[in-house]
Each structure stands twice: as C-alpha cells, then as structure tokens.
Design a protein around this motif. Structure first.
Motif: not given
Ligand SMILES: NC(=O)c1ccc[n+]([C@@H]2O[C@H](COP(=O)([O-])OP(=O)(O)OC[C@H]3O[C@@H](n4cnc5c(N)ncnc54)[C@H](O)[C@@H]3O)[C@@H](O)[C@H]2O)c1
Ligand SMILES: N[C@H](C(=O)O)[C@H](O)COP(=O)(O)O
Length: 332
Positions: A127-136
């Motif tokens: 339920g958490v939009p996540f595209s990668g460590h980089t963006e996070y």
C-alpha cells in the motif's frame, strides 16, 4: 586516535538475499564500523540456515563492538519471513530500515548508508507507492532532484530518468530535468569523485540520436539546446550520441561518465560488464548512499549461493565517499 566511520547497511527485503549477504560483511575489507539495520531474529535464523558463524550485538553508539561481532540496529519484522517468499506484511518493515538509516545519516551518526536490495513490487503491494531507493531517498531528505549512477566495469553510467514506464520517458525528458541532472552529475563527479573537469558522454534518446530529426526530435528540441547552454557555462559535454555505439571502448576512453536517457539504455551495458561487482550511488543527496547492482534474487535466497561482491564494492565506495564527504579535498 580518531574513531572509524560508522556505516549503516540496510538488509533489504527479508525474503531476498539481502539478509544472507549482510551476514558476510566481516569478510569485506575496509576500516569502517558496520551496523546492519534489520530484524535480529531474521539474521540469526538465516545464519543458522546457512551454517554461518554469527555473534550479534545490539548497536550502541558509544560502545565499541567486541571483535567478531556483527552490530545490529534492530527493526522488528511484522511477520516471520521465509527465504524466497514475499509477504506484503513486511513492506513497511523494509521502509522502516531505510528511515532509520537516513535519520542516522542526516544526524551525522552514520557516515554513509549502503543498501541491500528491496523488492519494489511488494512494497507497493503493502500500500505504499514506491519506485526505488533513489526516489525514496530524495523524498525523505527533501532533495528536489537526485541522480542514479552505477559504477562498474570501468564505467560510470548515470541516468536522466529512473524508474518509470518506458512510455513516459520522452515526456519526462524536459530541458529543466536534463539540465538539473547534468549539473548534479558534473558537481558530484567533481566533489565526490575528485575529477576536476569531468567529460560526460550524453546519449540521444532515439535510434541514431534521431537521425537529424527523421527518427525523433528530442535530440534537436531538448538535448542539444541544453548541452549548448551548459557548454557555454564551461561543462565538457559530448553528444547527443547514438546510444548503440556510445559504449564502444574508444568512446568511453574519452570520458569520465556517460549520461543515458533511461534505465534500460544504460544499465544493461554496465551490468553486462560488471554484474555482481557494480555499485549504485545516488548523486545530489546531502548524505552518502551506495547500493548493490542486483536485486532480491528470490530464486537464490536461502541457498548461500548469492555473490556478496557487489555489496562489498558498495561498502568500499561508501567508505571512500564518506571520507571525502567528511573532509572535502581539492579536485585532481
Ligand atoms: N538495489 C536494489 O534495491 C535493487 C536493484 C535491482 C533490482 N531490485 C529489485 O529486485 C527485484 C528482483 O529483480 P530482478 O529479478 O530483475 O533482478 P535480480 O538482480 O534480483 O535477479 C536477476 C538474476 O541475477 C541473479 N542474481 C542477482 N543477484 C545475485 C547475486 N548477488 N549473486 C548471484 N546471482 C545473483 C538472480 O539469481 C537472477 O537470476 C525487483 O523488485 C527489482 O526491482 C532492487
Ligand atoms: N535501477 C537499479 C538497478 O537496476 O540496479 C535498482 O532498481 C535499484 O534502484 P534504487 O537504488 O533506486 O532502489
């Protein structure tokens, strides 16, 4: 005597190879104090499964670790984890390990963070939009723009766009984005990698760099104008070049880094040359972060056959960058 830098290593997806790779950190050369951020029971179970010797100690900032112990900053799993079996219940656990590492780096307690692989899909399933460590990392450190760069096989390959559908790439490639990415890349090649006057090869987006506009106009309308402006400001930029021949050894020898326009334009070349030894580094952040060049390898989890080489390289680069971050020196 000065204390060794403390480097945080997040163990990543609990069902993947991250936990077993971090158990091998004692084999990695280097002088840093390493703190693994993970669930301590998970690490103990994975060590038992693989027959690896392990003495865990809870991380305490002021207490020097006893020789031969693996220091752990405990973050509890939400549910028990089995190798190779994803469970969305643990998606937020993975993020909690990252949050702890980022907080420690931002506070100056950790000199750098190194990340073992996460599974992007299962975090989204949680339920958490996540595209990668980089963006996070960008979001968590309030950094408006960061750049992903992989280092390996004698190359440095940075990406203008990162984790987005291929269909969305041309629209994302705006002059503002490209200009910011190139400025961050240039600045960090100088500041973090000690290259006084970096030379950057810039790929085109379309086949044959658009063939003079007959195979796409992004080179003419976006890339060339940005390069012209930045060159006028003193940057050494070569391109836009056709990506199919940009990675030939004679071209690479003319430059310090490559900027690819999208993920699968640049990374397959680098991973072909260095898979298992490459390092992913996030540029433009206020903290030092490196990572492995591979994913969670669910097919290998729990087998003991995963190669820790990329994790060791990521740790070595983090140590180098942390030293420069702490005491920036003159560029060579
Ligand atoms: N740094 C990261 O967090 C990171 C990097 C890449 C991919 N991923 C994520 O990992 C998940 C799985 O991705 P994938 O299947 O495309 O790639 P993957 O790297 O997990 O696996 C690709 C192949 O390489 C092998 N492999 C990977 N690491 C290895 C190692 N250390 N030693 C030996 N063999 C190894 C695997 O067994 C598999 O055959 C995805 O969710 C992806 O987004 C995370
Ligand atoms: N693009 C990276 C790779 O292919 O190695 C990987 O997905 C990790 O990206 P983050 O560091 O943003 O999670």
């Amino acid at each position: 005597m000065s204390r060794p830098p403390v480097i945080a290593i997040t163990a990543g997806e609990p069902a993947g190879i991250g936990p077993e790779l971090v158990l091998r950190l004692a084999e990695a050369p280097g002088a840093s104090r390493r703190v693994v951020i993970a669930d301590r029971t998970l690490l103990a179970e994975r060590a038992r499964l693989l027959g690896l010797p392990l003495t865990l100690a809870d991380y305490r900032r002021e207490a020097a670790p006893a020789p031969g112990t693996l220091e752990v900053l405990h973050v509890p799993l939400a549910a028990p984890s089995r190798p190779g079996v994803l469970d969305a219940a643990n998606g937020r656990y993975v993020l909690a390990t990252l949050v702890a590492a980022i907080a420690g780096c931002m506070a100056g307690e950790f000199a750098a963070m190194v990340t073992a692989p996460v599974h992007k899909g299962v975090i989204n399933d949680a339920g958490v939009p996540f595209s990668g460590h980089t963006e996070y990392l960008a979001e968590q450190t309030h950094t408006p723009r960061v750049v992903m760069m992989l280092v390996g096989g004698g190359m440095r390959v940075a990406l203008a766009t990162t984790h987005l559908p291929l269909r969305a790439v041309p629209d994302a490639l705006t002059p503002a984005l490209l200009s910011e990415v190139l400025q961050i890349l240039h600045a960090d090649l100088v500041g973090k990698f000690g290259i006084a006057a970096p030379r950057i090869l810039v790929a085109g987006l379309n086949p044959h760099a658009g063939e003079g506009g007959h195979l796409g106009r992004e080179e003419i309308e976006v890339i060339e104008p940005v390069l012209a402006t930045l060159r006028a400001g003193g940057m050494h930029l070569i391109g836009p070049l056709p990506a199919d021949t940009l990675f030939n050894p004679d071209k690479l020898a003319q430059a310090d880094a490559v900027l690819a326009m999208y993920h699968d334009q640049g990374l397959p070349v680098l991973k072909h040359a260095s898979f298992g030894q490459g390092v992913n580094v996030t540029l433009g952040l206020p903290i030092v972060r490196t990572s492995v060049d591979h994913g969670t390898a669910l097919d290998l989890a729990g087998s003991g056959r995963a190669d820790p080489g990329s994790l060791f390289e990521a740790l070595a680069l983090a140590e180098t960058l942390a030293a420069r971050h702490a005491a920036p020196g003159p560029a060579r």
